[in-house]
Scaffold this motif. Structure first.
Motif, PDB file in Angstrom:
ATOM      1  N   TYR A  32       0.810  -1.217   0.000  1.00  0.00           N
ATOM      2  CA  TYR A  32       0.000   0.000   0.000  1.00  0.00           C
ATOM      3  C   TYR A  32       0.846   1.272   0.000  1.00  0.00           C
ATOM      4  CZ  TYR A  32      -3.783   3.148   1.405  1.00  0.00           C
ATOM      5  OH  TYR A  32      -4.703   4.158   1.454  1.00  0.00           O
ATOM      6  N   GLY A  72      -3.237  -8.539   2.429  1.00  0.00           N
ATOM      7  CA  GLY A  72      -3.709  -7.264   1.874  1.00  0.00           C
ATOM      8  C   GLY A  72      -2.587  -6.299   1.527  1.00  0.00           C
ATOM      9  N   SER A  75       0.936  -4.092   5.769  1.00  0.00           N
ATOM     10  CA  SER A  75       1.810  -3.993   6.953  1.00  0.00           C
ATOM     11  C   SER A  75       2.918  -2.985   6.682  1.00  0.00           C
ATOM     12  CB  SER A  75       2.386  -5.360   7.311  1.00  0.00           C
ATOM     13  OG  SER A  75       3.161  -5.876   6.267  1.00  0.00           O
ATOM     14  N   TRP A  79       6.100  -7.084   6.284  1.00  0.00           N
ATOM     15  CA  TRP A  79       6.547  -8.252   7.032  1.00  0.00           C
ATOM     16  C   TRP A  79       6.767  -9.490   6.167  1.00  0.00           C
ATOM     17  CZ3 TRP A  79       2.419  -6.349  10.795  1.00  0.00           C
ATOM     18  CH2 TRP A  79       3.002  -5.678  11.877  1.00  0.00           C
ATOM     19  N   GLY A 137      -6.297  -5.356   4.402  1.00  0.00           N
ATOM     20  CA  GLY A 137      -6.575  -6.777   4.185  1.00  0.00           C
ATOM     21  C   GLY A 137      -6.993  -7.460   5.479  1.00  0.00           C
ATOM     22  N   PHE A 141      -4.868  -8.019   9.383  1.00  0.00           N
ATOM     23  CA  PHE A 141      -5.694  -7.271  10.342  1.00  0.00           C
ATOM     24  C   PHE A 141      -6.230  -8.186  11.442  1.00  0.00           C
ATOM     25  CE2 PHE A 141     -10.118  -6.093  11.383  1.00  0.00           C
ATOM     26  CZ  PHE A 141      -9.939  -4.839  11.938  1.00  0.00           C
ATOM     27  N   GLN A 144      -3.690  -9.835  13.963  1.00  0.00           N
ATOM     28  CA  GLN A 144      -3.100  -9.006  15.020  1.00  0.00           C
ATOM     29  C   GLN A 144      -4.137  -8.528  16.022  1.00  0.00           C
ATOM     30  OE1 GLN A 144      -1.408  -6.352  12.227  1.00  0.00           O
ATOM     31  NE2 GLN A 144      -3.151  -4.985  12.185  1.00  0.00           N
ATOM     32  N   PRO A 193       2.240 -10.917  13.155  1.00  0.00           N
ATOM     33  CA  PRO A 193       3.115 -11.351  12.056  1.00  0.00           C
ATOM     34  C   PRO A 193       4.131 -12.407  12.461  1.00  0.00           C
ATOM     35  CG  PRO A 193       3.889  -9.289  12.948  1.00  0.00           C
ATOM     36  CD  PRO A 193       2.648  -9.608  13.702  1.00  0.00           C
ATOM     37  N   GLY A 197       1.433 -20.764  10.443  1.00  0.00           N
ATOM     38  CA  GLY A 197       0.612 -21.401   9.420  1.00  0.00           C
ATOM     39  C   GLY A 197       0.164 -20.355   8.415  1.00  0.00           C
ATOM     40  N   VAL A 198      -0.516 -20.819   7.374  1.00  0.00           N
ATOM     41  CA  VAL A 198      -1.111 -19.894   6.400  1.00  0.00           C
ATOM     42  C   VAL A 198      -2.619 -20.031   6.527  1.00  0.00           C
ATOM     43  CG1 VAL A 198      -1.195 -19.135   4.004  1.00  0.00           C
ATOM     44  CG2 VAL A 198       0.752 -20.517   4.796  1.00  0.00           C
ATOM     45  N   TYR A 383       0.879   8.599  13.002  1.00  0.00           N
ATOM     46  CA  TYR A 383       1.203   8.321  11.600  1.00  0.00           C
ATOM     47  C   TYR A 383       1.841   9.577  11.019  1.00  0.00           C
ATOM     48  CZ  TYR A 383      -1.756   4.089  10.979  1.00  0.00           C
ATOM     49  OH  TYR A 383      -2.308   2.829  11.035  1.00  0.00           O
TER      50      TYR A 383
HETATM   51  C1  LIG Z   1      -3.613   2.828   5.476  1.00  0.00           C
HETATM   52  C2  LIG Z   1      -3.651   1.857   6.611  1.00  0.00           C
HETATM   53  C3  LIG Z   1      -4.709   1.886   7.507  1.00  0.00           C
HETATM   54  C4  LIG Z   1      -4.767   0.976   8.562  1.00  0.00           C
HETATM   55  N1  LIG Z   1      -5.848   1.001   9.409  1.00  0.00           N
HETATM   56  C5  LIG Z   1      -5.954   0.070  10.381  1.00  0.00           C
HETATM   57  C6  LIG Z   1      -7.103  -0.001  11.220  1.00  0.00           C
HETATM   58  O1  LIG Z   1      -8.048   0.771  11.094  1.00  0.00           O
HETATM   59  N2  LIG Z   1      -7.133  -0.940  12.200  1.00  0.00           N
HETATM   60  C7  LIG Z   1      -6.111  -1.834  12.363  1.00  0.00           C
HETATM   61  O2  LIG Z   1      -6.199  -2.685  13.241  1.00  0.00           O
HETATM   62  N3  LIG Z   1      -5.024  -1.797  11.577  1.00  0.00           N
HETATM   63  C8  LIG Z   1      -4.920  -0.877  10.602  1.00  0.00           C
HETATM   64  N4  LIG Z   1      -3.809  -0.841   9.802  1.00  0.00           N
HETATM   65  C9  LIG Z   1      -2.740  -1.793  10.056  1.00  0.00           C
HETATM   66  C10 LIG Z   1      -3.033  -3.103   9.322  1.00  0.00           C
HETATM   67  O3  LIG Z   1      -4.130  -3.740   9.873  1.00  0.00           O
HETATM   68  C11 LIG Z   1      -1.843  -4.040   9.429  1.00  0.00           C
HETATM   69  O4  LIG Z   1      -0.782  -3.452   8.743  1.00  0.00           O
HETATM   70  C12 LIG Z   1      -2.146  -5.436   8.895  1.00  0.00           C
HETATM   71  O5  LIG Z   1      -0.999  -6.247   9.051  1.00  0.00           O
HETATM   72  C13 LIG Z   1      -2.544  -5.402   7.467  1.00  0.00           C
HETATM   73  O6  LIG Z   1      -2.932  -6.664   7.013  1.00  0.00           O
HETATM   74  P1  LIG Z   1      -2.632  -7.047   5.505  1.00  0.00           P
HETATM   75  O7  LIG Z   1      -3.114  -8.416   5.295  1.00  0.00           O
HETATM   76  O8  LIG Z   1      -3.130  -5.960   4.625  1.00  0.00           O
HETATM   77  O9  LIG Z   1      -1.035  -6.966   5.519  1.00  0.00           O
HETATM   78  P2  LIG Z   1       0.060  -7.917   4.883  1.00  0.00           P
HETATM   79  O10 LIG Z   1       1.271  -7.062   4.775  1.00  0.00           O
HETATM   80  O11 LIG Z   1      -0.411  -8.586   3.665  1.00  0.00           O
HETATM   81  O12 LIG Z   1       0.277  -9.029   6.003  1.00  0.00           O
HETATM   82  C14 LIG Z   1       0.953  -8.704   7.182  1.00  0.00           C
HETATM   83  C15 LIG Z   1       1.449  -9.951   7.864  1.00  0.00           C
HETATM   84  O13 LIG Z   1       0.371 -10.628   8.517  1.00  0.00           O
HETATM   85  C16 LIG Z   1       0.592 -12.039   8.461  1.00  0.00           C
HETATM   86  N5  LIG Z   1      -0.432 -12.629   7.611  1.00  0.00           N
HETATM   87  C17 LIG Z   1      -1.197 -11.984   6.710  1.00  0.00           C
HETATM   88  N6  LIG Z   1      -2.056 -12.841   6.149  1.00  0.00           N
HETATM   89  C18 LIG Z   1      -1.826 -14.045   6.702  1.00  0.00           C
HETATM   90  C19 LIG Z   1      -2.421 -15.330   6.530  1.00  0.00           C
HETATM   91  N7  LIG Z   1      -3.418 -15.511   5.670  1.00  0.00           N
HETATM   92  N8  LIG Z   1      -1.958 -16.357   7.277  1.00  0.00           N
HETATM   93  C20 LIG Z   1      -0.952 -16.185   8.164  1.00  0.00           C
HETATM   94  N9  LIG Z   1      -0.347 -14.983   8.370  1.00  0.00           N
HETATM   95  C21 LIG Z   1      -0.777 -13.923   7.633  1.00  0.00           C
HETATM   96  C22 LIG Z   1       1.947 -12.247   7.828  1.00  0.00           C
HETATM   97  O14 LIG Z   1       2.923 -12.246   8.851  1.00  0.00           O
HETATM   98  C23 LIG Z   1       2.057 -11.006   6.965  1.00  0.00           C
HETATM   99  O15 LIG Z   1       3.392 -10.715   6.595  1.00  0.00           O
HETATM  100  C24 LIG Z   1      -3.726   0.041   8.738  1.00  0.00           C
HETATM  101  C25 LIG Z   1      -2.656   0.026   7.828  1.00  0.00           C
HETATM  102  C26 LIG Z   1      -2.621   0.931   6.771  1.00  0.00           C
HETATM  103  C27 LIG Z   1      -1.478   0.907   5.802  1.00  0.00           C
END
Ligand SMILES: Cc1cc2nc3c(=O)[nH]c(=O)nc-3n(C[C@H](O)[C@H](O)[C@H](O)COP(=O)(O)OP(=O)(O)OC[C@H]3O[C@@H](n4cnc5c(N)ncnc54)[C@H](O)[C@@H]3O)c2cc1C
Length: 471
Positions: A32, A72, A75, A79, A137, A141, A144, A193, A197-198, A383
């Motif tokens: 992102y 999504g 992160s 990560w 994503g 989300f 964590q 993170p 598992g996946v 931020y």
């Molecule tokens: C613009 C923005 C707004 C945000 N707003 C919020 C908010 O309102 N509330 C909040 O709580 N957070 C928020 N965040 C933080 C966000 O929730 C975290 O960064 C989260 O990790 C994003 O998930 P992702 O799947 O998109 O990230 P990714 O980078 O795709 O995944 C992050 C990590 O999570 C683990 N992971 C992901 N998917 C899996 C899977 N299927 N199985 C096992 N492990 C997995 C892995 O370790 C992976 O590297 C925000 C971030 C941004 C950039």
């Protein structure tokens, strides 16, 4: 496209190795923001389906690669990209199905809570409290904990996970819930993170779409922040539990009479998730009519709103393709102590960018037994959002020093707004951390899945300023 790899494995999806056309793009596909790490993986697999995930885990085992994941792509430390690892990009695990009888929705991990899940659920009159930004994503989300809509009253979004499908470190697809593979289920609700598992599917409890959705915004001069924040910290526990409440230090993005252009303001943003508009208005009244109401420079009175409009409001202050520096702290202390320790974060934050310092409020409550176990009634997040790489160090230094002032009150940090390479802060309770490490050691003894990404010392779930001998 079917790709045959040298081991003879067939992937329905795509696999890139360094030197392949498209390799670099695949490493950061859908990330992102634009502050990307120098780390590069040994290979990237964009899985087409669960079979590909299983095959990817087997391939990583054979090659001795650790597995990093992307759902999504939100992160902040990116990560999933690990030096010499296999990045499994789950972009195509993005289907959803809703069971009308149970109210449970099955979602793939790459689904965005706001952009995809809620518009889908709307046809059934239901909704799920995903992250405030529409694009976050669900995979990362939920893992964590997830601070979603009305975190204040409903707690972490991960509390609504009823089951998961997981590919284990042995490359086996299993189902997990409170009874079956309950260790994997417990860990999935908060491991962040460093999960072992996946997750290929989440089964989520949904809520009826509130009929009384009402929103209000008040913007004060930054000079009034201490009075307003002090009052909110003390009083928020008495507000209606259906009110999502955040206080924000930001530069207003529209002209306000009496407010100097480019100067910081301090906003109260509240959204009521009630059954009727009457209830919503009543729930918001004590907030909008608080003791400092007359001092507000700008007031948007409670008005009917939609999820779409509230997502748009949040999205407008989180632009994509910018560099982000973020940090957070779960704080505990008297309202005056929290207010005073936040002064730099609120009043001295950079002004020439759309970033913000926010105070996320929560009601005291005992959640279910799950890995995400650490929180207080106030989370402070900061931020900084900018464009120029030349500002990286300057902003990091400022953020570290401003967050440092909160350390005497800091119990821990939220995974989602953290980078343990920069500041090591506890994210789970000690008991949960021990249990999680035990589960990880049993489920992934060979360390197939990437462990927490930290700086020069491994992440050990401690606050670095409290660790003996830390600098
Ligand atoms: C613009 C923005 C707004 C945000 N707003 C919020 C908010 O309102 N509330 C909040 O709580 N957070 C928020 N965040 C933080 C966000 O929730 C975290 O960064 C989260 O990790 C994003 O998930 P992702 O799947 O998109 O990230 P990714 O980078 O795709 O995944 C992050 C990590 O999570 C683990 N992971 C992901 N998917 C899996 C899977 N299927 N199985 C096992 N492990 C997995 C892995 O370790 C992976 O590297 C925000 C971030 C941004 C950039």
């Amino acid at each position: 496209m079917s790709v045959e790899y040298t081991d003879g494995r067939q992937f329905a999806g795509e696999l890139w190795m360094p030197g392949d056309p498209g390799y670099m793009e695949s490493c950061f596909h859908r990330v992102y923001h634009s502050r990307l790490p120098a780390r590069l993986p040994a290979a990237v697999l964009r899985a087409a389906n669960t079979d590909d995930v299983v095959a990817g885990v087997h391939l990583a085992r054979e090659r001795g690669w650790i597995v990093g994941l992307r759902s999504g792509g939100h992160s902040f430390p990116v990560w999933g990209v690990r030096e010499g690892g296999l990045l499994i990009d789950l972009a195509n695990l993005n289907d959803m199905s809703f069971d009308r009888e149970t109210g449970i929705v099955r979602v793939g991990p790459a689904i965005a809570g706001g952009r995809e899940l809620n518009p889908y659920l709307e046809q059934f009159g239901m909704f799920f409290p995903g992250g405030g930004c529409s694009d976050v994503g669900l995979g990362g989300f939920l893992l964590q904990g997830g601070i979603g809509w009305n975190f204040r009253g409903w707690g972490f979004s991960a509390e609504q996970i009823v089951a998961i499908d997981v590919v284990t470190a042995d490359g086996e697809l299993v189902h997990a819930d409170e009874k079956e593979n309950s260790d994997l289920f417990w860990a999935a609700r908060g491991a962040g993170p460093g999960y072992c598992g996946v997750i290929t599917n989440f089964y989520l409890r949904t809520r009826p779409l509130p009929q009384g959705l009402s929103s209000t915004l008040q913007i004060f001069s930054a000079d009034d922040y201490a009075d307003v924040l002090d009052w909110l910290c003390a009083e928020q526990v008495n507000f209606d539990p259906l009110v999502h409440l955040v206080a924000i230090s930001l530069v207003p993005q529209f002209p306000i009479p009496g407010h100097r252009d480019g100067e910081l303001g301090f906003a109260i943003w509240a959204v009521a998730f009630c059954d009727s508009m009457e209830e919503a208005d009543a729930a918001l009244r004590p907030i909008i009519g608080g003791p400092f109401a007359e001092k507000a420079e700008h007031t948007v009175p409670p008005h009917p709103t939609t999820l779409e409009a509230e997502y748009a409001f949040v999205d407008s202050s989180h632009p994509p393709n910018r560099r982000y520096r973020v940090d957070s702290a779960w704080v505990e202390g008297s309202p005056k102590a929290i207010t005073s320790a936040s002064t730099r974060l609120v009043l001295e934050r950079p002004r020439n960018e759309p970033g913000h310092t926010f105070f996320q409020f929560a009601l005291p409550r005992q959640g279910p037994d799950m890995a995400m176990s650490l929180r207080t009634n106030v989370m402070v997040g900061a931020y900084i959002i900018y464009q120029d790489a030349a500002d990286d160090d300057r902003y990091q230094d400022w953020l570290l020093s401003a967050m440092g002032e909160l350390e005497p009150l800091t119990i821990g940090q939220y995974w989602g707004d953290s980078d343990q390479q920069v500041r090591r802060v506890k994210c789970l309770t000690d008991d949960a951390w021990k249990r999680l490490r035990r589960i990880r050691a049993e489920r992934d003894p060979d360390g197939v899945f990437a462990d927490y990404l930290a700086g020069s010392v491994p992440f050990d779930n401690t606050n670095e300023w409290q660790t003996e001998g830390s600098s």
